[in-house]
Design a protein around this motif. Structure first.
Motif, PDB file in Angstrom:
ATOM      1  N   ALA A  86       0.831  -1.202   0.000  1.00 30.47           N
ATOM      2  CA  ALA A  86       0.000   0.000   0.000  1.00 30.47           C
ATOM      3  C   ALA A  86       0.865   1.251   0.000  1.00 30.47           C
ATOM      4  CB  ALA A  86      -0.922  -0.015   1.215  1.00 30.47           C
ATOM      5  N   ARG A  87       1.980   1.172   0.730  1.00 27.96           N
ATOM      6  CA  ARG A  87       2.869   2.330   0.804  1.00 27.96           C
ATOM      7  C   ARG A  87       3.459   2.680  -0.569  1.00 27.96           C
ATOM      8  NH1 ARG A  87       8.211   2.820   4.745  1.00 27.96           N
ATOM      9  NH2 ARG A  87       8.693   5.008   4.250  1.00 27.96           N
ATOM     10  N   LEU A  88       3.663   1.665  -1.405  1.00 31.61           N
ATOM     11  CA  LEU A  88       4.222   1.902  -2.744  1.00 31.61           C
ATOM     12  C   LEU A  88       3.312   2.804  -3.579  1.00 31.61           C
ATOM     13  CD1 LEU A  88       5.551  -1.665  -3.660  1.00 31.61           C
ATOM     14  CD2 LEU A  88       6.888   0.326  -2.953  1.00 31.61           C
ATOM     15  N   TYR A  89       1.992   2.675  -3.335  1.00 30.76           N
ATOM     16  CA  TYR A  89       1.032   3.482  -4.093  1.00 30.76           C
ATOM     17  C   TYR A  89       0.944   4.914  -3.568  1.00 30.76           C
ATOM     18  CZ  TYR A  89      -0.754  -0.680  -6.457  1.00 30.76           C
ATOM     19  OH  TYR A  89      -0.870  -1.812  -7.226  1.00 30.76           O
ATOM     20  N   LEU A  90       1.369   5.107  -2.310  1.00 30.78           N
ATOM     21  CA  LEU A  90       1.222   6.423  -1.673  1.00 30.78           C
ATOM     22  C   LEU A  90       2.591   7.068  -1.490  1.00 30.78           C
ATOM     23  CD1 LEU A  90      -1.426   5.387   1.019  1.00 30.78           C
ATOM     24  CD2 LEU A  90      -1.850   6.439  -1.221  1.00 30.78           C
ATOM     25  N   THR A  91       3.272   7.331  -2.587  1.00 30.78           N
ATOM     26  CA  THR A  91       4.610   7.919  -2.527  1.00 30.78           C
ATOM     27  C   THR A  91       4.528   9.433  -2.748  1.00 30.78           C
ATOM     28  OG1 THR A  91       4.973   7.612  -4.899  1.00 30.78           O
ATOM     29  CG2 THR A  91       5.608   5.792  -3.430  1.00 30.78           C
ATOM     30  N   GLU A  92       5.638  10.098  -2.456  1.00 31.29           N
ATOM     31  CA  GLU A  92       5.695  11.547  -2.668  1.00 31.29           C
ATOM     32  C   GLU A  92       5.578  11.890  -4.147  1.00 31.29           C
ATOM     33  OE1 GLU A  92       9.348  12.758  -0.957  1.00 31.29           O
ATOM     34  OE2 GLU A  92       8.731  12.366   1.125  1.00 31.29           O
ATOM     35  N   ASN A  93       5.906  10.954  -5.027  1.00 32.64           N
ATOM     36  CA  ASN A  93       5.876  11.197  -6.467  1.00 32.64           C
ATOM     37  C   ASN A  93       4.452  11.318  -6.998  1.00 32.64           C
ATOM     38  OD1 ASN A  93       7.301  11.471  -8.979  1.00 32.64           O
ATOM     39  ND2 ASN A  93       6.591   9.394  -9.514  1.00 32.64           N
ATOM     40  N   MET A  94       3.454  10.988  -6.136  1.00 27.02           N
ATOM     41  CA  MET A  94       2.062  11.061  -6.573  1.00 27.02           C
ATOM     42  C   MET A  94       1.660  12.465  -7.020  1.00 27.02           C
ATOM     43  SD  MET A  94      -0.254   8.699  -4.056  1.00 27.02           S
ATOM     44  CE  MET A  94      -1.720   9.404  -4.800  1.00 27.02           C
ATOM     45  N   VAL A  95       2.276  13.474  -6.392  1.00 25.51           N
ATOM     46  CA  VAL A  95       1.904  14.865  -6.734  1.00 25.51           C
ATOM     47  C   VAL A  95       2.272  15.197  -8.175  1.00 25.51           C
ATOM     48  CG1 VAL A  95       2.096  15.659  -4.364  1.00 25.51           C
ATOM     49  CG2 VAL A  95       4.112  15.731  -5.831  1.00 25.51           C
ATOM     50  N   ASN A  96       3.205  14.481  -8.766  1.00 25.07           N
ATOM     51  CA  ASN A  96       3.634  14.728 -10.135  1.00 25.07           C
ATOM     52  C   ASN A  96       2.826  13.926 -11.145  1.00 25.07           C
ATOM     53  OD1 ASN A  96       5.722  16.442  -9.206  1.00 25.07           O
ATOM     54  ND2 ASN A  96       7.038  14.640  -8.825  1.00 25.07           N
ATOM     55  N   LEU A  97       1.915  13.074 -10.657  1.00 27.89           N
ATOM     56  CA  LEU A  97       1.113  12.245 -11.551  1.00 27.89           C
ATOM     57  C   LEU A  97      -0.175  12.963 -11.912  1.00 27.89           C
ATOM     58  CD1 LEU A  97       1.496   8.811  -9.689  1.00 27.89           C
ATOM     59  CD2 LEU A  97       2.836   9.635 -11.649  1.00 27.89           C
ATOM     60  N   ASP A  98      -0.750  12.552 -13.047  1.00 28.75           N
ATOM     61  CA  ASP A  98      -2.035  13.147 -13.420  1.00 28.75           C
ATOM     62  C   ASP A  98      -3.119  12.668 -12.462  1.00 28.75           C
ATOM     63  OD1 ASP A  98      -3.581  10.730 -14.792  1.00 28.75           O
ATOM     64  OD2 ASP A  98      -1.469  10.670 -15.449  1.00 28.75           O
ATOM     65  N   LYS A  99      -4.246  13.396 -12.464  1.00 28.99           N
ATOM     66  CA  LYS A  99      -5.293  13.155 -11.485  1.00 28.99           C
ATOM     67  C   LYS A  99      -5.855  11.739 -11.584  1.00 28.99           C
ATOM     68  CE  LYS A  99      -9.402  15.274  -9.499  1.00 28.99           C
ATOM     69  NZ  LYS A  99     -10.350  16.425  -9.568  1.00 28.99           N
ATOM     70  N   ALA A 100      -6.024  11.224 -12.782  1.00 31.73           N
ATOM     71  CA  ALA A 100      -6.598   9.875 -12.959  1.00 31.73           C
ATOM     72  C   ALA A 100      -5.675   8.828 -12.351  1.00 31.73           C
ATOM     73  CB  ALA A 100      -6.829   9.595 -14.450  1.00 31.73           C
ATOM     74  N   THR A 101      -4.371   9.006 -12.571  1.00 35.05           N
ATOM     75  CA  THR A 101      -3.403   8.048 -12.016  1.00 35.05           C
ATOM     76  C   THR A 101      -3.376   8.151 -10.493  1.00 35.05           C
ATOM     77  OG1 THR A 101      -2.056   8.269 -14.017  1.00 35.05           O
ATOM     78  CG2 THR A 101      -1.010   7.269 -12.097  1.00 35.05           C
ATOM     79  N   GLN A 102      -3.490   9.388  -9.984  1.00 35.31           N
ATOM     80  CA  GLN A 102      -3.529   9.570  -8.529  1.00 35.31           C
ATOM     81  C   GLN A 102      -4.726   8.846  -7.916  1.00 35.31           C
ATOM     82  OE1 GLN A 102      -3.558  13.801  -7.885  1.00 35.31           O
ATOM     83  NE2 GLN A 102      -1.324  14.018  -8.102  1.00 35.31           N
ATOM     84  N   LEU A 103      -5.884   9.026  -8.546  1.00 29.10           N
ATOM     85  CA  LEU A 103      -7.093   8.381  -8.023  1.00 29.10           C
ATOM     86  C   LEU A 103      -6.980   6.864  -8.070  1.00 29.10           C
ATOM     87  CD1 LEU A 103      -9.861  10.698  -9.569  1.00 29.10           C
ATOM     88  CD2 LEU A 103      -9.149  10.540  -7.172  1.00 29.10           C
ATOM     89  N   GLN A 104      -6.377   6.351  -9.143  1.00 27.79           N
ATOM     90  CA  GLN A 104      -6.197   4.902  -9.259  1.00 27.79           C
ATOM     91  C   GLN A 104      -5.246   4.389  -8.178  1.00 27.79           C
ATOM     92  OE1 GLN A 104      -7.786   2.669 -11.265  1.00 27.79           O
ATOM     93  NE2 GLN A 104      -6.695   1.143 -10.045  1.00 27.79           N
ATOM     94  N   SER A 105      -4.183   5.131  -7.906  1.00 25.49           N
ATOM     95  CA  SER A 105      -3.232   4.729  -6.871  1.00 25.49           C
ATOM     96  C   SER A 105      -3.896   4.746  -5.488  1.00 25.49           C
ATOM     97  CB  SER A 105      -2.026   5.670  -6.863  1.00 25.49           C
ATOM     98  OG  SER A 105      -1.299   5.559  -8.077  1.00 25.49           O
ATOM     99  N   ILE A 106      -4.688   5.798  -5.236  1.00 26.03           N
ATOM    100  CA  ILE A 106      -5.387   5.887  -3.942  1.00 26.03           C
ATOM    101  C   ILE A 106      -6.387   4.737  -3.801  1.00 26.03           C
ATOM    102  CG2 ILE A 106      -7.029   7.259  -2.588  1.00 26.03           C
ATOM    103  CD1 ILE A 106      -5.642   9.771  -3.795  1.00 26.03           C
ATOM    104  N   PHE A 107      -7.111   4.440  -4.879  1.00 23.36           N
ATOM    105  CA  PHE A 107      -8.093   3.354  -4.847  1.00 23.36           C
ATOM    106  C   PHE A 107      -7.403   2.008  -4.584  1.00 23.36           C
ATOM    107  CE2 PHE A 107     -10.470  -0.002  -7.065  1.00 23.36           C
ATOM    108  CZ  PHE A 107     -11.679   0.068  -6.366  1.00 23.36           C
ATOM    109  N   SER A 108      -6.269   1.759  -5.264  1.00 24.99           N
ATOM    110  CA  SER A 108      -5.528   0.504  -5.075  1.00 24.99           C
ATOM    111  C   SER A 108      -4.993   0.405  -3.647  1.00 24.99           C
ATOM    112  CB  SER A 108      -4.371   0.421  -6.071  1.00 24.99           C
ATOM    113  OG  SER A 108      -4.855   0.404  -7.399  1.00 24.99           O
ATOM    114  N   ALA A 109      -4.451   1.519  -3.117  1.00 23.60           N
ATOM    115  CA  ALA A 109      -3.934   1.532  -1.747  1.00 23.60           C
ATOM    116  C   ALA A 109      -5.066   1.276  -0.749  1.00 23.60           C
ATOM    117  CB  ALA A 109      -3.252   2.868  -1.455  1.00 23.60           C
ATOM    118  N   LYS A 110      -6.246   1.870  -1.021  1.00 25.23           N
ATOM    119  CA  LYS A 110      -7.388   1.666  -0.130  1.00 25.23           C
ATOM    120  C   LYS A 110      -7.807   0.200  -0.094  1.00 25.23           C
ATOM    121  CE  LYS A 110     -12.174   3.126   0.674  1.00 25.23           C
ATOM    122  NZ  LYS A 110     -12.681   1.745   0.681  1.00 25.23           N
ATOM    123  N   GLN A 111      -7.831  -0.452  -1.246  1.00 21.21           N
ATOM    124  CA  GLN A 111      -8.199  -1.869  -1.300  1.00 21.21           C
ATOM    125  C   GLN A 111      -7.226  -2.721  -0.485  1.00 21.21           C
ATOM    126  OE1 GLN A 111      -8.462  -2.586  -5.626  1.00 21.21           O
ATOM    127  NE2 GLN A 111     -10.634  -3.101  -5.292  1.00 21.21           N
TER     128      GLN A 111
END
Length: 272
Positions: A86-111
């Motif tokens: 889960a931590r891999l999906y919630l990295t500091e690099n998320m701020v540089n990703l587009d919104k759709a990718t951010q939402l997908q990462s958050i959704f995967s981390a939540k699961q």
């Protein structure tokens, strides 16, 4: 003539006195040896009781250690990797990703976090089953028996005749674990076709009795196995019951058609 009569009369008296003296000495000697024998026997019984207490303590410590190791292994082997993923999906690099990718990462981390929460919940339930915690011993045993009956391999049933006032939560958990251990031993070793559990209340105690028609134990067997290096499950039963001042008796019915284990649990006891 009078002197001779006096000697004749004194001789039996002297012999009688000597005989009584010997009897008194023999009786005193017997009492001394008997007392020494009783003392040696008492010391031996105390030594055996002390050894038994050490065995029970070691079994209790081993049981607790095994449970700790199992929990640690579950957390390390299952929960740890999930949280690391889960931590891999919630990295500091998320701020540089587009919104759709951010939402997908958050959704995967939540699961993954939800899965870790469920895993921790399962571990918690194994320590204190929710049915036992919320509804008490009777409901927990009924639920446990229903699961066994669901397999269709053996017929198990239970009947609580009077369990209106619940025991303390810690005591209920210990009694439930003892019942589980007894049932597991019967399922593994007895080749029974049925198990029947009943509960009754005495004035100051509660009696739980299990009957089954397979291979079982007498109390002599139980004592021998609990003192040996084998029979860890029996040692666990004994050490758990000792904590709540309970006792257990294994018997074969006089008809020799079934075996029974009787658990005697005080309702109240001094915890000091």
């Amino acid at each position: 003539m009078t002197f001779l009569q006096s000697d004749v009369t004194a001789t039996p008296l002297l012999l009688g006195t000597i005989g009584m003296l010997f009897l008194a000495i023999a009786l005193i000697t017997f009492i001394i040896f008997h007392q020494r024998k009783v003392i040696r026997f008492q010391l031996k019984m105390q030594q055996m009781e002390s050894e038994q207490q050490k065995i029970l303590l070691r079994a209790s410590i081993k049981l607790q250690e095994e449970e700790r190791q199992r929990i640690a292994a579950d957390l390390h082997d299952d929960a740890g990797p999930l949280l690391a993923t889960a931590r891999l999906y919630l990295t500091e690099n998320m701020v540089n990703l587009d919104k759709a990718t951010q939402l997908q990462s958050i959704f995967s981390a939540k699961q993954i976090i939800d899965e870790a929460i469920q895993l921790v919940r399962n571990i918690s339930h194994s320590l204190m089953p929710p049915t036992l915690k919320n509804f008490g011993l009777e409901s927990a045993v009924n639920d446990f028996f229903q699961k066994i009956n669901g397999a269709g391999a053996i017929n198990v049933n239970c009947r609580f005749h009077d369990y209106k006032v619940r025991l303390k939560a810690e005591k209920e958990l210990i009694v439930f674990r003892v019942i589980q251990e007894l049932i597991n031993n019967i399922l593994k070793h007895s080749n029974s076709s049925f198990i029947h559990l009943t509960q009754h209340n005495g004035e100051d105690n509660m009696i739980i009795r299990l009957h089954h028609d397979g291979r079982g134990l007498t109390h002599e067997d139980f004592i021998k196995m609990s003192k040996s290096n084998t029979g860890l499950g029996l040692k666990n039963i004994q050490s758990r019951l000792k904590v709540i001042h309970g006792d257990i008796l294994f018997e074969q019915d006089p008809s020799k058609s079934f075996y029974k284990a009787t658990i005697d649990i005080p309702k109240e006891y001094d915890e000091k």
